[in-house]
Design a protein around this motif. Structure first.
Motif, mmCIF file in Angstrom:
data_model
loop_
_atom_site.group_PDB
_atom_site.id
_atom_site.type_symbol
_atom_site.label_atom_id
_atom_site.label_comp_id
_atom_site.label_asym_id
_atom_site.label_seq_id
_atom_site.Cartn_x
_atom_site.Cartn_y
_atom_site.Cartn_z
ATOM 1 N N THR A 10 1.456 -42.353 139.155
ATOM 2 C CA THR A 10 1.333 -40.896 139.154
ATOM 3 C C THR A 10 2.624 -40.243 138.681
ATOM 4 O O THR A 10 2.615 -39.313 137.879
ATOM 5 N N LEU A 11 3.747 -40.759 139.177
ATOM 6 C CA LEU A 11 5.047 -40.231 138.748
ATOM 7 C C LEU A 11 5.245 -40.434 137.245
ATOM 8 O O LEU A 11 5.747 -39.545 136.545
ATOM 9 N N ASN A 12 4.834 -41.580 136.731
ATOM 10 C CA ASN A 12 5.019 -41.882 135.311
ATOM 11 C C ASN A 12 4.278 -40.890 134.418
ATOM 12 O O ASN A 12 4.824 -40.402 133.426
ATOM 13 N N PHE A 13 3.020 -40.567 134.733
ATOM 14 C CA PHE A 13 2.304 -39.644 133.866
ATOM 15 C C PHE A 13 2.793 -38.199 134.067
ATOM 16 O O PHE A 13 2.718 -37.380 133.148
ATOM 17 N N LEU A 14 3.314 -37.912 135.264
ATOM 18 C CA LEU A 14 3.906 -36.580 135.479
ATOM 19 C C LEU A 14 5.138 -36.396 134.586
ATOM 20 O O LEU A 14 5.289 -35.364 133.923
ATOM 21 N N VAL A 15 6.011 -37.398 134.586
ATOM 22 C CA VAL A 15 7.224 -37.336 133.765
ATOM 23 C C VAL A 15 6.859 -37.286 132.286
ATOM 24 O O VAL A 15 7.412 -36.500 131.510
ATOM 25 N N SER A 16 5.920 -38.137 131.890
ATOM 26 C CA SER A 16 5.492 -38.170 130.491
ATOM 27 C C SER A 16 4.914 -36.826 130.057
ATOM 28 O O SER A 16 5.207 -36.332 128.960
ATOM 29 N N GLY A 17 4.108 -36.220 130.929
ATOM 30 C CA GLY A 17 3.491 -34.934 130.602
ATOM 31 C C GLY A 17 4.514 -33.818 130.472
ATOM 32 O O GLY A 17 4.451 -33.009 129.535
ATOM 33 N N THR A 18 5.473 -33.777 131.387
ATOM 34 C CA THR A 18 6.484 -32.724 131.322
ATOM 35 C C THR A 18 7.414 -32.926 130.124
ATOM 36 O O THR A 18 7.848 -31.961 129.494
ATOM 37 N N GLN A 19 7.697 -34.178 129.778
ATOM 38 C CA GLN A 19 8.531 -34.445 128.603
ATOM 39 C C GLN A 19 7.843 -33.976 127.321
ATOM 40 O O GLN A 19 8.502 -33.519 126.394
ATOM 41 N N SER A 20 6.529 -34.044 127.294
ATOM 42 C CA SER A 20 5.791 -33.689 126.078
ATOM 43 C C SER A 20 5.871 -32.200 125.749
ATOM 44 O O SER A 20 5.617 -31.805 124.611
ATOM 45 N N VAL A 21 6.228 -31.371 126.738
ATOM 46 C CA VAL A 21 6.277 -29.924 126.473
ATOM 47 C C VAL A 21 7.709 -29.434 126.220
ATOM 48 O O VAL A 21 7.918 -28.238 126.009
ATOM 49 N N THR B 91 7.581 -18.178 132.367
ATOM 50 C CA THR B 91 6.719 -18.836 131.381
ATOM 51 C C THR B 91 7.106 -20.295 131.195
ATOM 52 O O THR B 91 6.245 -21.182 131.142
ATOM 53 N N VAL B 92 8.403 -20.556 131.098
ATOM 54 C CA VAL B 92 8.889 -21.922 130.911
ATOM 55 C C VAL B 92 8.494 -22.802 132.088
ATOM 56 O O VAL B 92 8.035 -23.941 131.908
ATOM 57 N N LEU B 93 8.640 -22.285 133.286
ATOM 58 C CA LEU B 93 8.290 -23.067 134.475
ATOM 59 C C LEU B 93 6.802 -23.402 134.498
ATOM 60 O O LEU B 93 6.408 -24.523 134.827
ATOM 61 N N ILE B 94 5.981 -22.422 134.130
ATOM 62 C CA ILE B 94 4.534 -22.667 134.102
ATOM 63 C C ILE B 94 4.190 -23.688 133.025
ATOM 64 O O ILE B 94 3.312 -24.543 133.208
ATOM 65 N N LEU B 95 4.882 -23.617 131.878
ATOM 66 C CA LEU B 95 4.649 -24.599 130.823
ATOM 67 C C LEU B 95 4.979 -26.010 131.304
ATOM 68 O O LEU B 95 4.278 -26.970 130.985
ATOM 69 N N ILE B 96 6.055 -26.130 132.093
ATOM 70 C CA ILE B 96 6.420 -27.444 132.634
ATOM 71 C C ILE B 96 5.347 -27.920 133.617
ATOM 72 O O ILE B 96 4.946 -29.088 133.600
ATOM 73 N N GLY B 97 4.876 -26.998 134.457
ATOM 74 C CA GLY B 97 3.790 -27.341 135.372
ATOM 75 C C GLY B 97 2.536 -27.750 134.619
ATOM 76 O O GLY B 97 1.851 -28.714 134.985
ATOM 77 N N ALA B 98 2.250 -27.020 133.536
ATOM 78 C CA ALA B 98 1.088 -27.355 132.708
ATOM 79 C C ALA B 98 1.260 -28.725 132.069
ATOM 80 O O ALA B 98 0.291 -29.487 131.925
ATOM 81 N N GLY B 99 2.512 -29.044 131.706
ATOM 82 C CA GLY B 99 2.780 -30.365 131.145
ATOM 83 C C GLY B 99 2.455 -31.467 132.140
ATOM 84 O O GLY B 99 1.919 -32.518 131.766
ATOM 85 N N GLY B 100 2.740 -31.212 133.417
ATOM 86 C CA GLY B 100 2.436 -32.198 134.447
ATOM 87 C C GLY B 100 0.953 -32.476 134.561
ATOM 88 O O GLY B 100 0.521 -33.632 134.588
ATOM 89 N N ILE B 101 0.158 -31.414 134.591
ATOM 90 C CA ILE B 101 -1.289 -31.633 134.737
ATOM 91 C C ILE B 101 -1.906 -32.100 133.422
ATOM 92 O O ILE B 101 -2.925 -32.798 133.408
ATOM 93 N N ALA B 102 -1.264 -31.735 132.291
ATOM 94 C CA ALA B 102 -1.717 -32.276 131.004
ATOM 95 C C ALA B 102 -1.490 -33.782 130.976
ATOM 96 O O ALA B 102 -2.282 -34.533 130.391
ATOM 97 N N GLY B 103 -0.390 -34.228 131.615
ATOM 98 C CA GLY B 103 -0.133 -35.661 131.715
ATOM 99 C C GLY B 103 -1.230 -36.366 132.488
ATOM 100 O O GLY B 103 -1.659 -37.470 132.130
ATOM 101 N N LEU B 104 -1.719 -35.725 133.556
ATOM 102 C CA LEU B 104 -2.829 -36.270 134.342
ATOM 103 C C LEU B 104 -4.074 -36.420 133.475
ATOM 104 O O LEU B 104 -4.701 -37.481 133.436
ATOM 105 N N ILE B 105 -4.428 -35.337 132.779
ATOM 106 C CA ILE B 105 -5.657 -35.349 131.983
ATOM 107 C C ILE B 105 -5.541 -36.349 130.828
ATOM 108 O O ILE B 105 -6.492 -37.058 130.501
#
Length: 431
Positions: free
Chosen positions: A50-61, A294-308
């Protein structure tokens, strides 16, 4: 090592949990992270996975985040100097009277298009709208439709976070995505004016007291000639490369300067043109502050995008589309519509749609620019729902109750739907 794939059930559950938590007034960033973590666990992942995809998702944004922060300089200059208000006032004065609805929609469209956030654009034009509506007998419902949907039209051709996210999601230049939104934006403006004109007597009218509250002092605003310098410089610099490509001029086509550089430079040049050079620290700090949420929400969105992205949800959606027999082209606008509706945010919706369904959309044979245009316009259809901040900011700007603001959503969906349909027809079928 083979990457672990999470069940699509976990992805859906995580997104649902995030929405529920946002509706329960938890900070959207934390809500998105909690949803991503719980969704991963429900989908069968362990804590480490779970941590791995969270980090990966946030890095992508992070590429999007950098450009959004850079855009803060231009946004800060336009908002803090009064340049945006000057432009709005000039447009309404030019096209006022019998064309009040068109003038208000166009004013919001233009100041959003030149780099002002759509909720801020509505806040800027709202006092003018209250005054005009009181004099002309136009209802608040029609007035806010003109502002909100005019802003949506401007938003898809702007250097704002949503357009940056659409460009980065498909590895495109920002200027290309802005140009791709032009025809859908014009169609959106036309439909906004038509629908707002049809409902201008529907709902509550603006009272004399509310109109007086909207009176604003324009004496400290810069003159129009200086106010338009910053957006003009930004547009010219962003369009050099696309124009060179269209006209086949090698010297212009070779000009490849990222928006990361162009937007701050345009803001600084505009600041100097208005004689505000000494306020560079003040304006840039104000712009950065406005970008922080906005930046913080984008990072949060990156986390859930990593999940999906780590789940098989996109495969399930593709299979559903193939089973139904409809064209795979529709995956792009559908992804934009669903993700923006889930998060009640255009930019967050685009981040989720591109991060979660981008590869599947391209695998359907859709070209990157077409995909960006369809996802982007799709994200404007039902993105103004109550779980998002935009819903409440715009209601407050026009002094409307929650019930009154809810009544506007179907009309906004008509305009957003028009832009999505036009983009899908042009880029999905005609080109």
């Amino acid at each position: 090592m083979e990457q672990f794939t999470i069940s699509w059930i976990g992805a859906i559950a995580g997104l649902a949990i995030a929405i529920i938590l946002i509706l329960r007034k938890l900070n959207p960033v934390y809500a998105l992270f909690v949803g991503a973590i719980l969704g991963g666990l429900i989908g069968g992942a362990n804590l480490e996975e779970t941590l791995n995809f969270l980090v990966s998702g946030t890095q992508s944004v992070m590429g999007t985040v950098l450009r959004v922060l850079a855009a803060g300089v231009l946004a800060g200059v336009m908002m803090e100097s009064g340049a945006a208000e000057t432009i709005a006032q000039a447009i309404v004065k030019k096209f006022g009277g019998g064309k009040a609805i068109f003038a208000l929609a166009l004013a919001t469209m233009i100041i959003t298009a030149v780099g002002v956030f759509i909720p801020v654009a509505v806040l800027i034009v709202a006092p003018i709208a209250l005054s005009v509506g009181n004099k002309s007998g136009i209802s608040k419902l029609a007035l806010l439709l003109a502002l909100s949907s005019g802003g949506k039209a401007g938003n898809i051709i702007s250097p704002n976070p949503n357009t940056i996210a659409a460009a980065r999601g498909f590895n495109l230049d920002l200027s290309d995505v802005m140009l791709a939104g032009f025809i859908p934006a014009v169609c959106g403006l036309i439909v906004t004016v038509i629908v707002a004109s049809l409902i201008k007597k529907k709902g509550v009218l603006v009272s004399d007291e509310e109109a007086q509250d909207g009176d604003i002092d324009t004496s400290k605003y810069p003159p129009l000639g200086r106010a338009i310098v910053a957006p003009l410089v930004a547009v010219v610099l962003l369009m050099i490369n696309p124009i060179g490509s269209i006209l086949g001029i090698d010297a212009l086509e070779a000009f490849k300067v990222d928006a990361l550089y162009i937007l701050p430079i345009a803001g600084i040049i505009g600041m100097l043109a208005m004689g505000k050079g000494k306020k560079i620290l003040e304006y840039s700090a104000a712009g950065l502050n406005k970008m922080t949420a906005t930046v913080l929400i984008l990072i949060g969105a990156g986390g859930i995008a990593g999940l999906i992205s780590a789940s098989d949800l996109s495969n399930q959606v593709v299979a559903l589309i193939e089973t139904s027999g409809i064209s795979g082209t529709f995956l792009a606008p559908i992804a934009g519509i669903l993700m923006a509706a889930a998060t009640a945010s255009t930019s967050t919706g685009v981040i989720l749609a591109t991060g979660s369904f981008g590869e599947a959309i391209l695998n359907m044979g859709t070209a990157p620019l077409a995909a960006a245009a369809m996802v982007h316009t799709g994200a404007t259809v039902i993105d103004s729902l109550p779980q998002g901040n935009y819903f409440h900011v715009t209601a407050g700007a026009m002094k409307m109750s929650i019930k009154q603001r809810l009544g506007l959503i179907p009309y906004e969906a008509i305009v957003g739907g028009t832009m999505a349909i036009v983009a899908t027809l042009i880029y999905g079928f005609f080109l």
